[in-house]
Design a protein around this motif. Structure first.
Motif, PDB file in Angstrom:
ATOM      1  N   TRP A 129       0.470  -1.289  -0.301  1.00 12.11           N
ATOM      2  CA  TRP A 129       0.137   0.793   0.015  1.00 12.11           C
ATOM      3  C   TRP A 129       0.967   1.115  -0.271  1.00 12.11           C
ATOM      4  CZ3 TRP A 129      -5.192  -1.961   0.871  1.00 12.11           C
ATOM      5  CH2 TRP A 129      -5.976  -2.570   0.919  1.00 12.11           C
TER       6      TRP A 129
ATOM      7  N   GLY B 222       2.837   2.626  11.638  1.00 11.46           N
ATOM      8  CA  GLY B 222       1.233   2.142  11.605  1.00 11.46           C
ATOM      9  C   GLY B 222       0.566   1.070  12.862  1.00 11.46           C
ATOM     10  N   SER B 223       1.473   0.316  13.340  1.00 11.37           N
ATOM     11  CA  SER B 223       0.840  -0.525  14.876  1.00 11.37           C
ATOM     12  C   SER B 223       0.910   0.906  15.698  1.00 11.37           C
ATOM     13  CB  SER B 223       2.182  -1.575  14.702  1.00 11.37           C
ATOM     14  OG  SER B 223       1.607  -2.298  13.903  1.00 11.37           O
TER      15      SER B 223
ATOM     16  N   VAL C 118      -1.690   3.020  16.055  1.00 10.19           N
ATOM     17  CA  VAL C 118      -2.791   2.703  16.226  1.00 10.19           C
ATOM     18  C   VAL C 118      -2.487   2.533  18.260  1.00 10.19           C
ATOM     19  CG1 VAL C 118      -4.436   0.465  16.681  1.00 10.19           C
ATOM     20  CG2 VAL C 118      -3.586   1.312  14.334  1.00 10.19           C
TER      21      VAL C 118
ATOM     22  N   TYR D 196      -8.069  -5.464  11.024  1.00 10.46           N
ATOM     23  CA  TYR D 196      -6.229  -5.914  10.790  1.00 10.46           C
ATOM     24  C   TYR D 196      -5.759  -4.641  11.116  1.00 10.46           C
ATOM     25  CZ  TYR D 196      -1.163  -6.578  10.551  1.00 10.46           C
ATOM     26  OH  TYR D 196      -0.040  -6.306  10.535  1.00 10.46           O
ATOM     27  N   HIS D 197      -5.449  -4.356  12.088  1.00  7.71           N
ATOM     28  CA  HIS D 197      -4.493  -2.777  12.738  1.00  7.71           C
ATOM     29  C   HIS D 197      -3.203  -2.869  13.389  1.00  7.71           C
ATOM     30  CE1 HIS D 197      -9.012  -1.567  12.539  1.00  7.71           C
ATOM     31  NE2 HIS D 197      -9.977  -2.861  13.816  1.00  7.71           N
ATOM     32  N   GLY D 198      -2.973  -3.943  13.132  1.00  7.35           N
ATOM     33  CA  GLY D 198      -1.194  -3.619  13.334  1.00  7.35           C
ATOM     34  C   GLY D 198      -0.699  -5.323  14.465  1.00  7.35           C
TER      35      GLY D 198
ATOM     36  N   GLU E 270     -11.712  -0.554  10.189  1.00  7.29           N
ATOM     37  CA  GLU E 270     -10.337   0.198   8.605  1.00  7.29           C
ATOM     38  C   GLU E 270     -11.931   0.746   8.550  1.00  7.29           C
ATOM     39  OE1 GLU E 270      -7.644  -3.310   7.650  1.00  7.29           O
ATOM     40  OE2 GLU E 270      -9.468  -3.947   9.115  1.00  7.29           O
TER      41      GLU E 270
ATOM     42  N   ASP F 214      -9.028   3.456  11.677  1.00  6.52           N
ATOM     43  CA  ASP F 214      -8.000   3.348  11.086  1.00  6.52           C
ATOM     44  C   ASP F 214      -7.699   3.628   9.359  1.00  6.52           C
ATOM     45  OD1 ASP F 214      -4.880   1.934  10.216  1.00  6.52           O
ATOM     46  OD2 ASP F 214      -5.465   0.196  11.348  1.00  6.52           O
TER      47      ASP F 214
ATOM     48  N   ILE G 133      -4.713   3.536   7.365  1.00  7.86           N
ATOM     49  CA  ILE G 133      -3.225   3.309   7.514  1.00  7.86           C
ATOM     50  C   ILE G 133      -3.155   2.853   6.547  1.00  7.86           C
ATOM     51  CG2 ILE G 133      -1.565   2.015   7.920  1.00  7.86           C
ATOM     52  CD1 ILE G 133      -2.559   2.193  11.709  1.00  7.86           C
ATOM     53  N   ALA G 134      -3.775   1.785   5.512  1.00  7.33           N
ATOM     54  CA  ALA G 134      -3.908   1.269   4.298  1.00  7.33           C
ATOM     55  C   ALA G 134      -4.419   2.540   2.867  1.00  7.33           C
ATOM     56  CB  ALA G 134      -4.231   0.076   4.338  1.00  7.33           C
TER      57      ALA G 134
ATOM     58  N   LYS H  53       1.544   4.375   6.213  1.00  8.30           N
ATOM     59  CA  LYS H  53       1.702   2.889   4.742  1.00  8.30           C
ATOM     60  C   LYS H  53       2.145   4.467   4.074  1.00  8.30           C
ATOM     61  CE  LYS H  53       0.529  -0.780   5.000  1.00  8.30           C
ATOM     62  NZ  LYS H  53      -0.600  -2.026   6.402  1.00  8.30           N
TER      63      LYS H  53
HETATM   64  C1  LIG Z   1      -0.349  -2.165   7.834  1.00 11.08           C
HETATM   65  C2  LIG Z   1      -1.588  -2.241   8.836  1.00 11.08           C
HETATM   66  C3  LIG Z   1      -1.241  -1.464  10.648  1.00 11.08           C
HETATM   67  C4  LIG Z   1       0.084  -1.794  11.150  1.00 11.08           C
HETATM   68  O1  LIG Z   1       0.804  -0.882   9.858  1.00 11.08           O
HETATM   69  P1  LIG Z   1       2.726  -1.259  10.160  1.00 11.08           P
HETATM   70  O2  LIG Z   1       3.155  -0.248   9.788  1.00 11.08           O
HETATM   71  O3  LIG Z   1       2.722  -2.556   9.441  1.00 11.08           O
HETATM   72  O4  LIG Z   1       2.911  -1.293  11.634  1.00 11.08           O
HETATM   73  C5  LIG Z   1      -2.460  -1.510  11.172  1.00 11.08           C
HETATM   74  N1  LIG Z   1      -3.293  -1.126  10.687  1.00 11.08           N
HETATM   75  C6  LIG Z   1      -3.763  -1.329   9.222  1.00 11.08           C
HETATM   76  C7  LIG Z   1      -5.386  -0.552   8.519  1.00 11.08           C
HETATM   77  C8  LIG Z   1      -2.875  -1.607   8.585  1.00 11.08           C
HETATM   78  O5  LIG Z   1      -3.202  -2.162   6.794  1.00 11.08           O
END
Ligand SMILES: *Cc1c(COP(=O)(O)O)cnc(C)c1O
Length: 426
Positions: free
Chosen positions: A54, A113-114, A117, A146-148, A213, A247, A249-250, A276
């Motif tokens: 991503w 990302g983790s 979160v 999924y959040h890390g 997400e 979240d 991040i993606a 990301k």
């Molecule tokens: C990748 C991801 C994370 C974690 O990010 P990292 O940089 O790998 O720690 C958290 N939430 C979502 C939705 C992700 O796609």
């Protein structure tokens, strides 16, 4: 060292994501990457279908991003953020506040990302404690979410794919609602929300926040759900006094066709996580942003501060790259670009529905997914894809692509063709 020796050392000593160190899957050495092409040792060039998970939205080795990194290196790569500040952080904060869903004006910079979160979860807990609601220390999240990979983040990931049993004695106990069954273009009905409403009614007093997400569930199953569901969740969270953490991040920075996926539902969360693609895939940086209400709430009672402060907080090099990447994105007609990637993927992947073993095909923005009936053999699939000169890495029963936005139609076709070939032969 020769590549043979390097690979031998790698096999013996280095962990790769989610792999065994005694029986690892093969890895392929990369020499360089440019545009949408990754050059493997030996000279083979493959078309990147993954954007390095991503991230690399502008492709690799981009002149504008290289220049931003070089310019910042000449000034400083890093200084501590305790007691000091710098232009890259201030400019980036201003720029992000102007583009994220409205109201999210306070920012906390972190390294991955983790961690962003973790920061969001801590913000929610500190906020409610400051409000005199100490009992609100649990979270609600979605199955297939999924959040890390850090412990707090893991505790809100899908309990099955997140392997909660492995850490069951240690992980916090949280609440899980079913992954929204209403697909992206379907309406959201009462039955889709029933379980969430039950949980909030029964446990709202102990739930600090609902973390999800928005619209696209990524690493937990590449599922696209109805923005109408997200809209209803926003309302329910208000009704039951539970914060909403998005979240992104993606999904952030255009991937779903909107700059942020929350825009599909026209909502603002209380807290948002970014990561990301933030730096265009150059270097790790993440951010957690929240509303003025949450921020001042947190700081209005003892200890009067937000309790987090990573060593590499707001790293200037990373902030400069993020600033350059966001500018690059906004400075072009990114919407049109992503729309044409979306249209082409729809046209080219839709026929794959008729391939035996293909359960579903779905496309949203610059994400194209093929869901199979059975799990993919990753090592075999990777080898097959490389024979076709593309880089696509499946997981579970999913073959999916999320190419850099700069991909040309010819290269995109090579990716979708490779997906079809793989579906027929796996
Ligand atoms: C990748 C991801 C994370 C974690 O990010 P990292 O940089 O790998 O720690 C958290 N939430 C979502 C939705 C992700 O796609």
């Amino acid at each position: 060292m020769s590549w043979t020796e390097l690979l031998e050392f790698d096999r013996k000593h280095i962990w790769h994501p989610y792999t065994s160190i005694i029986d690892p899957l093969p890895v392929y050495p990369v020499e360089s990457a440019n545009g949408v092409r990754i050059k493997l040792a030996g000279g083979q060039e493959v078309i990147d279908g993954m954007s390095s998970w991503w991230c690399a939205i502008h492709g690799y080795n981009h002149p504008a991003l290289n220049a931003a990194a070089q310019a910042q290196l000449e000034r400083m790569s890093h200084v501590m953020f305790g007691g000091l500040t710098h232009e890259p952080a201030v400019h980036l904060a201003g720029m992000l506040a102007g583009i994220v869903p409205k109201g999210l004006e306070k920012i906390f910079f972190c390294d991955s990302g983790s961690v962003s979160v973790e920061v969001a979860l801590k913000m929610a807990i500190q906020y409610w404690r400051a409000m005199g609601r100490e009992g609100k220390t649990r979270f609600l999240s979605l199955e297939k979410g999924y959040h890390g990979d850090t412990l707090g983040a893991m505790s809100v990931c899908d309990p099955v794919t997140g392997m909660h049993t492995l850490f069951s004695g240690y992980l916090n106990h949280n609440y899980f609602a079913p992954s929204p069954e209403c697909a992206f273009d379907e309406p959201c009905r009462d039955m889709h929300l029933a379980r969430v409403r039950d949980i909030l009614r029964g446990h709202g007093h102990e739930i600090a926040a609902f973390i999800l997400e928005p619209v696209v569930q990524g690493a937990g199953g590449m599922w696209f759900y109805s923005p109408a569901y997200l809209k209803e969740i926003r309302k329910l969270c208000r009704e039951f006094e539970v914060l909403l953490i998005a979240d992104e991040i993606a999904t952030g920075f255009g991937r779903t066709g909107k700059l942020f996926a929350c825009e599909h539902a026209d909502i603002s969360p209380d807290i948002i996580c970014l990561g990301k693609a933030l730096t265009g895939g150059y270097i790790s940086l993440a951010a957690t942003m929240c509303t003025a209400t949450i921020a001042s709430g947190i700081c209005s009672s003892a200890p009067g501060v937000f309790m987090h402060g990573p060593t590499f907080m707001a790293n200037p090099l990373a902030c400069s790259l993020a600033l350059a990447s966001v500018k690059l994105l906004l400075g072009q007609n990114w919407k049109q670009r992503i729309r044409s990637i979306e249209q082409q993927m729809k046209k080219e992947l839709e026929p794959c529905r008729s391939i035996p073993g293909v359960r579903d095909v779905r496309v949203l923005g610059a994400i194209g997914v093929m869901e199979l009936d059975t799990e993919v053999n990753v090592a075999a699939a990777q080898k097959l894809f490389l024979e076709m000169n593309v880089w696509i890495r499946p997981f579970l029963n999913l073959i999916y692509i999320m190419p850099p936005y700069i991909i040309e139609p010819g290269d995109l076709s090579r990716l979708t063709q490779a997906m079809a070939v793989a579906a027929k032969s796996i």
